[in-house]
Design an enzyme around this catalytic site. Sequence first.
Site, short mmCIF file in Angstrom:
data_model
loop_
_atom_site.label_atom_id
_atom_site.label_comp_id
_atom_site.label_asym_id
_atom_site.label_seq_id
_atom_site.Cartn_x
_atom_site.Cartn_y
_atom_site.Cartn_z
N GLU A 1 -27.40 16.18 -18.64
CA GLU A 1 -28.12 16.94 -19.67
C GLU A 1 -28.23 16.15 -20.96
OE1 GLU A 1 -26.29 21.29 -18.36
OE2 GLU A 1 -25.64 20.31 -20.19
N CYS B 1 -15.41 24.94 -21.04
CA CYS B 1 -16.60 24.12 -20.89
C CYS B 1 -17.17 24.21 -19.48
CB CYS B 1 -16.23 22.68 -21.23
SG CYS B 1 -17.52 21.50 -20.82
N CYS C 1 -17.28 15.78 -15.81
CA CYS C 1 -16.20 15.39 -16.72
C CYS C 1 -14.86 15.74 -16.10
CB CYS C 1 -16.36 16.11 -18.06
SG CYS C 1 -15.17 15.54 -19.29
N CYS D 1 -22.83 22.80 -23.14
CA CYS D 1 -22.69 21.62 -22.30
C CYS D 1 -22.41 22.00 -20.84
CB CYS D 1 -21.54 20.81 -22.90
SG CYS D 1 -21.08 19.38 -21.98
N CYS E 1 -28.54 14.82 -28.56
CA CYS E 1 -27.18 14.83 -28.02
C CYS E 1 -27.26 14.27 -26.60
CB CYS E 1 -26.65 16.27 -28.02
SG CYS E 1 -25.04 16.43 -27.23
S1 SF4 Z 1 -15.81 19.76 -23.63
FE1 SF4 Z 1 -16.48 19.53 -21.50
S2 SF4 Z 1 -17.64 17.61 -21.44
FE2 SF4 Z 1 -16.44 17.62 -23.36
S3 SF4 Z 1 -14.53 16.56 -22.86
FE3 SF4 Z 1 -14.13 18.74 -22.52
S4 SF4 Z 1 -14.60 19.08 -20.34
FE4 SF4 Z 1 -15.50 17.13 -20.92
#
Ligand code: SF4
Length: 365
Positions: A94, A123, A116, A344, A109
Amino acid sequence: MSFSSAAARPLVDLSETDTAAWMKSRGYNEVHARRIIRELLGARSGGKQRLPDGLEDELAESFAIQAAELAMKQVSEDGTTKLLLRLHDSRTVESVLMPDYHPDRASGCVSSQVGCAMGCDFCATTQTGFERNLTSGEIIEQYLQLRREALSTGRKLRTIVFMGMGEPMLNLQNVLAAVERIAHPELGAFGWRQITVSTVGIVPGIEELRSANPGVHLAVSLHAPDDATRADLLPAGKRFAVNDILEAADRYQETSGRITTIQYCLLEGVNDSLAQARDLAHLMKTRRMHINLLRYNPTGLSLRGRTYLPSSMETTEAFLAKLRAHGAVAHLRRARGPDIDAACGQLRKRAGLPFDPKVPKLFQA
Ligand code: SF4
């Protein structure tokens, strides 16, 4: 020339030196390497190409001209535009374009990884786990697509933040290679200070960034002033203590001369008490750092089966007032794209993984 899903190396992965070497091997004058960057990549955001005869065809035979193609797009009522880009291996990432208060400017962004591994409980990205690092070309591709998107709305892309999917410090070499090329006068001509690299608090990564000293801004996603709350929210918090993270940020700030931003996403009943505001302000007492309070875009059930909610406006304003009363420099950032999957990882989650051609047409770009 267009996007190729074949395994051909994307042209945007090549540095100017790599491009010059390829030119030489094909009997072209190496000085055209700069022109390739300027003309060919620039043309993708509306410019004109003026390359030697035959060169464009040869490039198309050797490289994928794009590193990703647009798979989906969502536009919010506030103008925030979220792009879902499909990479050559069908994985998706994204990128988000955010209009600025200035009518002719926008911020982008970008993501640094597919998925991740950090496991931040609030998240959506982390729910799909980590898949792979993005190449520098795939990061630059996001920049190119966002730049084109910005131009189509009469805006100029002025800043880039690495706050999309992934932890930039865990893919730092590719992030820095991308930053260097986005800053290249023939491509983005971005000043390093127009670029912000964020981290959830990976101390060795902050140190590595300091050693490279690229002059970019650093943003630390703190989200809690104490280790216990932080460890509960962000597994990385178990590994790196708040004090160690802030001390690493101090060193980065000292070396780079850039003020670090502390990102703090307010979650109802989790990290939004007045005592936590006071503690956060206390951490900033001897520091020249700026706190950005963020409004949370809910993402549904978390990894641990929790449901996080944004703090109410009343609580948010009280938190901000408390910070300021204790001398901290703090600002409230408005929520972006609350009517689309702006958080995100949300759009990617909706689209299905990996890219699924059966996704309803409604969501296809
Ligand atoms: S907010 Fe989401 S994308 Fe960012 S470091 Fe944490 S898990 Fe990873």
